[in-house]
Structure formats: structure tokens, C-alpha cells
Design an enzyme around this catalytic site. Sequence first.
Site, mmCIF file in Angstrom:
data_model
loop_
_atom_site.group_PDB
_atom_site.id
_atom_site.type_symbol
_atom_site.label_atom_id
_atom_site.label_comp_id
_atom_site.label_asym_id
_atom_site.label_seq_id
_atom_site.Cartn_x
_atom_site.Cartn_y
_atom_site.Cartn_z
ATOM 1 N N CYS A 145 0.819 -1.225 0.000
ATOM 2 C CA CYS A 145 0.000 0.000 0.000
ATOM 3 C C CYS A 145 0.848 1.267 0.000
ATOM 4 O O CYS A 145 0.355 2.339 -0.346
ATOM 5 C CB CYS A 145 -0.951 0.004 1.187
ATOM 6 S SG CYS A 145 -2.102 -1.365 1.147
ATOM 7 N N ASN A 172 -10.093 0.113 -0.419
ATOM 8 C CA ASN A 172 -8.627 0.168 -0.349
ATOM 9 C C ASN A 172 -8.054 -0.423 -1.640
ATOM 10 O O ASN A 172 -8.141 -1.630 -1.869
ATOM 11 C CB ASN A 172 -8.156 -0.622 0.874
ATOM 12 C CG ASN A 172 -6.651 -0.558 1.080
ATOM 13 O OD1 ASN A 172 -5.912 -0.144 0.187
ATOM 14 N ND2 ASN A 172 -6.212 -0.987 2.249
ATOM 15 N N HIS A 200 -3.272 7.597 1.699
ATOM 16 C CA HIS A 200 -3.673 6.237 1.322
ATOM 17 C C HIS A 200 -5.064 6.003 1.894
ATOM 18 O O HIS A 200 -5.359 6.413 3.021
ATOM 19 C CB HIS A 200 -2.673 5.237 1.896
ATOM 20 C CG HIS A 200 -3.118 3.807 1.751
ATOM 21 N ND1 HIS A 200 -3.617 3.315 0.559
ATOM 22 C CD2 HIS A 200 -3.159 2.784 2.642
ATOM 23 C CE1 HIS A 200 -3.937 2.038 0.733
ATOM 24 N NE2 HIS A 200 -3.676 1.691 1.979
HETATM 25 O O1 UT7 Z 1 -3.830 -0.678 3.367
HETATM 26 C C1 UT7 Z 1 -2.960 -1.338 4.221
HETATM 27 C C2 UT7 Z 1 -3.192 -0.905 5.567
HETATM 28 N N1 UT7 Z 1 -4.448 -1.438 6.042
HETATM 29 C C3 UT7 Z 1 -4.940 -0.935 7.124
HETATM 30 O O2 UT7 Z 1 -4.353 -0.002 7.644
HETATM 31 C C4 UT7 Z 1 -6.175 -1.540 7.688
HETATM 32 C C5 UT7 Z 1 -6.140 -1.330 9.163
HETATM 33 N N2 UT7 Z 1 -7.270 -1.896 9.889
HETATM 34 C C6 UT7 Z 1 -8.537 -1.483 9.761
HETATM 35 O O3 UT7 Z 1 -8.882 -0.693 8.891
HETATM 36 C C7 UT7 Z 1 -9.533 -1.985 10.779
HETATM 37 O O4 UT7 Z 1 -8.843 -2.646 11.797
HETATM 38 C C8 UT7 Z 1 -10.622 -2.932 10.197
HETATM 39 C C9 UT7 Z 1 -11.615 -2.153 9.344
HETATM 40 C C10 UT7 Z 1 -9.957 -4.011 9.380
HETATM 41 C C11 UT7 Z 1 -11.402 -3.573 11.331
HETATM 42 O O5 UT7 Z 1 -11.939 -2.594 12.198
HETATM 43 P P1 UT7 Z 1 -11.729 -2.728 13.803
HETATM 44 O O6 UT7 Z 1 -12.497 -1.633 14.408
HETATM 45 O O7 UT7 Z 1 -10.262 -2.788 14.060
HETATM 46 O O8 UT7 Z 1 -12.458 -4.084 14.115
HETATM 47 P P2 UT7 Z 1 -11.843 -5.442 14.746
HETATM 48 O O9 UT7 Z 1 -10.881 -6.074 13.810
HETATM 49 O O10 UT7 Z 1 -11.388 -5.152 16.140
HETATM 50 O O11 UT7 Z 1 -13.124 -6.326 14.817
HETATM 51 C C12 UT7 Z 1 -14.245 -5.970 15.624
HETATM 52 C C13 UT7 Z 1 -15.306 -7.046 15.478
HETATM 53 C C14 UT7 Z 1 -14.757 -8.465 15.668
HETATM 54 O O12 UT7 Z 1 -15.749 -9.212 16.346
HETATM 55 P P3 UT7 Z 1 -15.639 -9.501 17.917
HETATM 56 O O13 UT7 Z 1 -14.314 -10.218 18.091
HETATM 57 O O14 UT7 Z 1 -15.640 -8.136 18.556
HETATM 58 O O15 UT7 Z 1 -16.825 -10.306 18.206
HETATM 59 C C15 UT7 Z 1 -14.629 -8.984 14.270
HETATM 60 O O16 UT7 Z 1 -14.742 -10.380 14.191
HETATM 61 O O17 UT7 Z 1 -15.841 -7.023 14.148
HETATM 62 C C16 UT7 Z 1 -15.809 -8.335 13.586
HETATM 63 N N3 UT7 Z 1 -15.686 -8.214 12.149
HETATM 64 C C17 UT7 Z 1 -16.748 -8.058 11.332
HETATM 65 N N4 UT7 Z 1 -18.048 -7.985 11.589
HETATM 66 C C18 UT7 Z 1 -18.875 -7.786 10.538
HETATM 67 C C19 UT7 Z 1 -14.549 -8.230 11.391
HETATM 68 N N5 UT7 Z 1 -14.882 -8.065 10.094
HETATM 69 C C20 UT7 Z 1 -16.219 -7.959 10.036
HETATM 70 C C21 UT7 Z 1 -17.141 -7.768 8.982
HETATM 71 N N6 UT7 Z 1 -18.441 -7.685 9.283
HETATM 72 N N7 UT7 Z 1 -16.753 -7.637 7.689
#
Ligand code: UT7
Length: 324
Positions: free
Chosen positions: A114, A281, A251
Site C-alpha cells: 500500500c 482500499n 492512502h
Molecule cells: O492498506 C494497508 C493498511 N491497512 C490498514 O491499515 C487496515 C487497518 N485496519 C482497519 O482498517 C480496521 O482494523 C478494520 C476495518 C480491518 C477492522 O476494524 P476494527 O475496528 O479494528 O475491528 P476489529 O478487527 O477489532 O473487529 C471488531 C469485530 C470483531 O468481532 P468480535 O471479536 O468483537 O466479536 C470482528 O470479528 O468485528 C468483527 N468483524 C466483522 N463484523 C462484521 C470483522 N470483520 C467484520 C465484517 N463484518 N466484515
Amino acid sequence: MTRRAVPIGIGHYLPDRIVPNSHFEALVDTSDEWIRTRSGIERRHFAADGQLTSDLATRAARAALENAGISAGDLDGIIVATSTPDLTFPSVGTIVQAELGMTRGFAFDVQAVCAGFIYALCTANAMIVSGQADRLLVIGAETFSRIMDWTDRSTCVLFGDGAGALILEAQEGAGTAQDRGILSTDLNSDGRYREMLYVDGGVSSTGTAGKLRMQGNPLFRQAVEKLSQTAETALQRTGLTSADVDWIVPHQANIRIIQGTAKKLNVPMEHVIQTVQDHGNTSAASIPLAMSVGVADGRIKRGNLILSEAIGGGLAWGAVALRW
Ligand code: UT7
């Protein structure tokens, strides 16, 4: 006088197929509401079957050449930032070179995921400033849809396909921060974090292309900190301050990362170009896509100070300050 790498043309290409968040509700346990609130993404474009990264890159390149009013024969080289090449080799750059009918000069790819477009811009800048090239085409192009695991809800909803292209030309500046062109750069990587974002296949390991794997939340926390640091470093190197920044062109991984970084940099969101809602992304393509959109709709004007920052797999991150 100082030799500067000055932007003279920009363009982009997005595949026709637009995929709304609701598409994923039938594939995995997710919702439009979760995707919007956690990432800011509303839709993304996916390449058609048989449409390759080089096809997207060539379309973006043609748009940039037209915008600059030059032809491929006027270029000294092409640098393509991509992690999703058509083939293991040759480079997407050489394929684009042939598609454009360019029979002289050089072409190669840069792979920093990225952060790839930032790395490619820094490379182009170094070649122009050192006198190795006078006019370079810098492209970010990706087909991340090809490395998605469609059963993994934590990644498959986040990425999209597209390409953006920028043409840089050597011009003499006064050597001040008022010059047009690239004013400063900052590059970083730290391979200890490589398991945070990687593809689980490759030529010398599995012999397959593999699928993207990401520890989203730990990466999120690294992203805001590292992006604001690198952007601050690039800005300091120009001698300017956040009050001088006309546009952050970041980005586009997550609206909350974009907001958190802008806040740390003390730049209001009205001065940030946001395309994550429409493109998702697109990895190395996201910055040139956002820049091209900002130029096309008239927000980015000649003389504006732009600060771009990106982070991705490696981890690799960096920033560029440039005056449009
Ligand atoms: O381009 C390269 C760089 N990339 C990045 O910088 C991406 C960085 N990360 C992010 O943008 C975010 O971390 C995400 C958008 C990927 C995730 O957001 P988050 O607020 O960090 O959520 P999380 O990973 O802590 O997940 C929260 C909850 C989890 O459930 P539990 O464990 O709380 O029950 C996940 O399993 O959301 C769940 N979850 C989803 N739920 C519905 C993860 N993906 C999904 C989904 N739909 N698609």
C-alpha cells in the site's frame, strides 16, 4: 537553481463493475452498516474477468498522457507500483511500455504494497533530481480482488481494484518551499511487523499466488501513529507547517485512519481528499486515484501544497510533500 520533479499530468481508471457493500451480505456474516462504520467504505470497483493490472495501468497512463498533452515517446521511463502483477515476470511496467507503443527508455515495478506509490514517487524523484531522467510516468495499479479470500469477512469487504498515473518532469526551481514539484520525501519499513499484513503464497514458497491475510486491529493502531510521524517528518523537511498544507492526499484504507492521522497533523478534514467510500482500499493505486479525482474536480489547484502518506505490508510506510 534546483532540479525538481514537477507534476505535469495525471489520470486514473476504475473498472466498470461497481460492487456495493450489500454484495458481501450474501457471501459472509457482515452488514453494510458494519463496513460503513468501521471502514468508511460504501462501494468498490472490481476488474472484469480477464482484465489485468496492466490493462488498468495502461488506461490510467493514457489518461495522464492526454492530461499532460504529451505522447509516450516523450517519456524516459515508467515506474509501476503494484503487488498484484499480471505475471511473476516480466514487470507490469514493461507490459504497459509495450501497450503504449514506447520503444525507448526503461520500465520497472516497485513493490511496497500500500506504500508502493510513495516508494515509486521517491524513486522517480531521485532519478529526476540526479539527472538520470527528465520525464517519468509513475503508476499505481492493483487488482486486489484477485488475492481476496471470499470466506474471510475481515478482509474481503475492504479492498478494490483501480489505477492512477502521474507524470513528473524535470524543471528548474528556486530551491525554496514555494517551488512546484516534489519538495521532500520520507521512507520507512520494519520487517518485524511482516505478519500483520501478508499474502500466504508466492513463487519460492507455495508456488501459488496466495490470499491476503491481515491482523486489522493491531495494524490500525500502528497506522495512525506511523502515518502521522512520517507525514510530519516530510513536512518538517520542507520548512513548512500544517497550516500551509492545502490537501492531505492519503492512502485510502479506512476513514478512521484518515481522520486520526489528519487530527494528529492538525489538518482539518475539509483539507483531506477522501475516496475510500467509493474505491475501498486499492493499495498502491489509492493515492494517485485520489489525487486524480481531486485534480479533475478542481479542488487541487496549481501551486497547492499536497502531503501524501501511506502504510502497508512490510510494514512499509512513507510520505511525500509536493507542490502541484
Ligand atoms: O492498506 C494497508 C493498511 N491497512 C490498514 O491499515 C487496515 C487497518 N485496519 C482497519 O482498517 C480496521 O482494523 C478494520 C476495518 C480491518 C477492522 O476494524 P476494527 O475496528 O479494528 O475491528 P476489529 O478487527 O477489532 O473487529 C471488531 C469485530 C470483531 O468481532 P468480535 O471479536 O468483537 O466479536 C470482528 O470479528 O468485528 C468483527 N468483524 C466483522 N463484523 C462484521 C470483522 N470483520 C467484520 C465484517 N463484518 N466484515
